[in-house]
Design a protein around this motif. Structure first.
Motif, PDB file in Angstrom:
ATOM      1  N   UNK A 262      -5.871   8.405   3.850  1.00  0.00           N
ATOM      2  CA  UNK A 262      -5.808   7.369   4.879  1.00  0.00           C
ATOM      3  C   UNK A 262      -7.106   6.589   4.979  1.00  0.00           C
ATOM      4  N   UNK A 263      -8.226   7.240   4.708  1.00  0.00           N
ATOM      5  CA  UNK A 263      -9.506   6.525   4.764  1.00  0.00           C
ATOM      6  C   UNK A 263      -9.505   5.357   3.797  1.00  0.00           C
ATOM      7  N   UNK A 264      -8.905   5.547   2.650  1.00  0.00           N
ATOM      8  CA  UNK A 264      -8.798   4.464   1.667  1.00  0.00           C
ATOM      9  C   UNK A 264      -7.926   3.329   2.212  1.00  0.00           C
ATOM     10  N   UNK A 265      -6.823   3.682   2.872  1.00  0.00           N
ATOM     11  CA  UNK A 265      -5.948   2.657   3.470  1.00  0.00           C
ATOM     12  C   UNK A 265      -6.688   1.868   4.544  1.00  0.00           C
ATOM     13  N   UNK A 266      -7.470   2.574   5.385  1.00  0.00           N
ATOM     14  CA  UNK A 266      -8.145   1.924   6.509  1.00  0.00           C
ATOM     15  C   UNK A 266      -9.177   0.899   6.051  1.00  0.00           C
ATOM     16  N   UNK A 267      -9.619   0.985   4.822  1.00  0.00           N
ATOM     17  CA  UNK A 267     -10.554  -0.014   4.308  1.00  0.00           C
ATOM     18  C   UNK A 267      -9.873  -1.365   4.098  1.00  0.00           C
ATOM     19  N   UNK A 268      -8.531  -1.349   4.016  1.00  0.00           N
ATOM     20  CA  UNK A 268      -7.795  -2.593   3.772  1.00  0.00           C
ATOM     21  C   UNK A 268      -6.894  -2.993   4.929  1.00  0.00           C
ATOM     22  N   UNK A 269      -6.470  -2.018   5.730  1.00  0.00           N
ATOM     23  CA  UNK A 269      -5.634  -2.312   6.896  1.00  0.00           C
ATOM     24  C   UNK A 269      -6.303  -1.691   8.118  1.00  0.00           C
TER      25      UNK A 269
ATOM     26  N   UNK B 150       0.852  -1.194   0.000  1.00  0.00           N
ATOM     27  CA  UNK B 150       0.000   0.000   0.000  1.00  0.00           C
ATOM     28  C   UNK B 150       0.880   1.233   0.000  1.00  0.00           C
ATOM     29  N   UNK B 151       0.678   2.113  -0.964  1.00  0.00           N
ATOM     30  CA  UNK B 151       1.458   3.335  -1.078  1.00  0.00           C
ATOM     31  C   UNK B 151       0.568   4.503  -0.681  1.00  0.00           C
TER      32      UNK B 151
END
Length: 311
Positions: A234-241, A201-202
């Motif tokens: 970060x909201x996009x990241x939190x959907x996967x991590x 994840x970048x």
């Protein structure tokens, strides 16, 4: 606690992911130990925990485990810039930790994968630390994980924070990241360590990040390219991590990344004597049955791109 171990429920899931049969794993371990003893070019190696980590990372394929272990010791002899003089008290290693953070995070998400965050800080000096020293430090943490992932994990998740990847930084430091050096490092990581790279994840991206990703892609197989996710926020990241796994800087509750990184450096200091002992634990090509491995066997012709066998 640097690494929280999987819960009993996670262990059940992880064993399925890794093809681990508790009724046969000890027999597999003894098979590998016996095989190692019969390899004249390999050093004495009787570390059950590390061998079991290799078995898990190879999904208990005995032949793949043998290939990985052979490469593990071969690379230690072939790439001394990564594996020699690994004293964590050296100023060069200290400088790496001052400007780079690359800690495996203590908590595990429900899927039992280990999350590693990597970011660079603004340099306090004109020169950034040696790239080879940074790669050496990353591999040192990898060696500690071989010993301390006691029951295994279901692969790795890398989060790459590109916040200082600006055109100015890229222009200033691009020459340090030569294709040959990148190739050596990625082959060491993927072919000599039992790594199962599941997600990349970048975050904090800028236009230059596409250039950097395209620089690395020729070394990767297609399925790994498909595991790279670039996030707009970060909201996009939190959907996967899950947030609770992440450091505070990324919306989580696991402490700050600086604190976690310092914990890892402190642990490396505890392993200092062990790292110094490991300098001599490597393959001896003069004793390898058949043809010794050459630089070209390991890395391909100078300047060529060797795709990696990544699971």
């Amino acid at each position: 606690m640097t690494l929280v171990q999987p819960t009993p429920d996670q262990q059940v899931f992880i064993r399925t992911e890794l093809n681990e049969d508790v009724s046969t794993r000890d027999k597999d371990l003894e098979h590998i130990k016996d095989w190692l003893k019969r390899q004249p070019h390999l050093p004495a190696f009787d570390d059950d925990q590390r061998i079991m980590t290799f078995l898990r990372g190879c999904k208990f394929s005995l032949e793949k485990t043998k290939r990985k272990l052979d490469m593990y010791f071969t690379m230690r002899a072939a790439v001394p810039e990564f594996f020699a003089n690994r004293d964590p008290t050296r100023a060069e290693i200290k400088e790496v930790f001052e400007i780079f953070h690359f800690p495996p995070l203590p908590k595990l998400p429900p899927n039992g994968r280990r999350v590693i965050v990597m970011r660079a800080l603004e340099p306090t000096k004109n020169e950034i630390p040696s790239v080879t020293e940074a790669m050496k430090a990353v591999l040192m943490i990898g060696d500690i994980r071989l010993k301390e992932e006691l029951t295994g994990v279901a692969g790795d998740i890398y989060i790459l924070d590109a916040s200082i990847a600006t055109p100015a930084h890229y222009a200033a430091h691009y020459s340090k990241f030569t294709p040959t050096l990148i190739k050596k490092f990625l082959i060491c990581v993927q072919e000599a360590y039992p790594v199962k790279l599941k997600e990349v994840h970048v975050i904090n991206v800028s236009p230059i990040v596409d250039t950097i990703i395209n620089f690395v892609k020729p070394f990767l197989k297609e399925k790994i390219k498909n595991r790279i996710h670039v996030h707009p926020n970060l909201e996009s990241l939190h959907k996967q991590v899950p947030k609770e796994v992440l450091p505070e800087e990324y919306g989580g509750s696991s402490g700050t990344i600086s604190e976690i990184s310092q914990t890892w450096y402190d642990k490396m200091l505890l392993y200092r004597d062990w790292f110094l002992e490991q300098d001599s634990v490597k393959a001896d090509e003069a004793k390898r049955p058949g043809k010794p491995k050459t630089y070209d066997d390991l890395f391909g012709m100078e300047g060529s791109f060797k795709q990696l066998s990544i699971d």
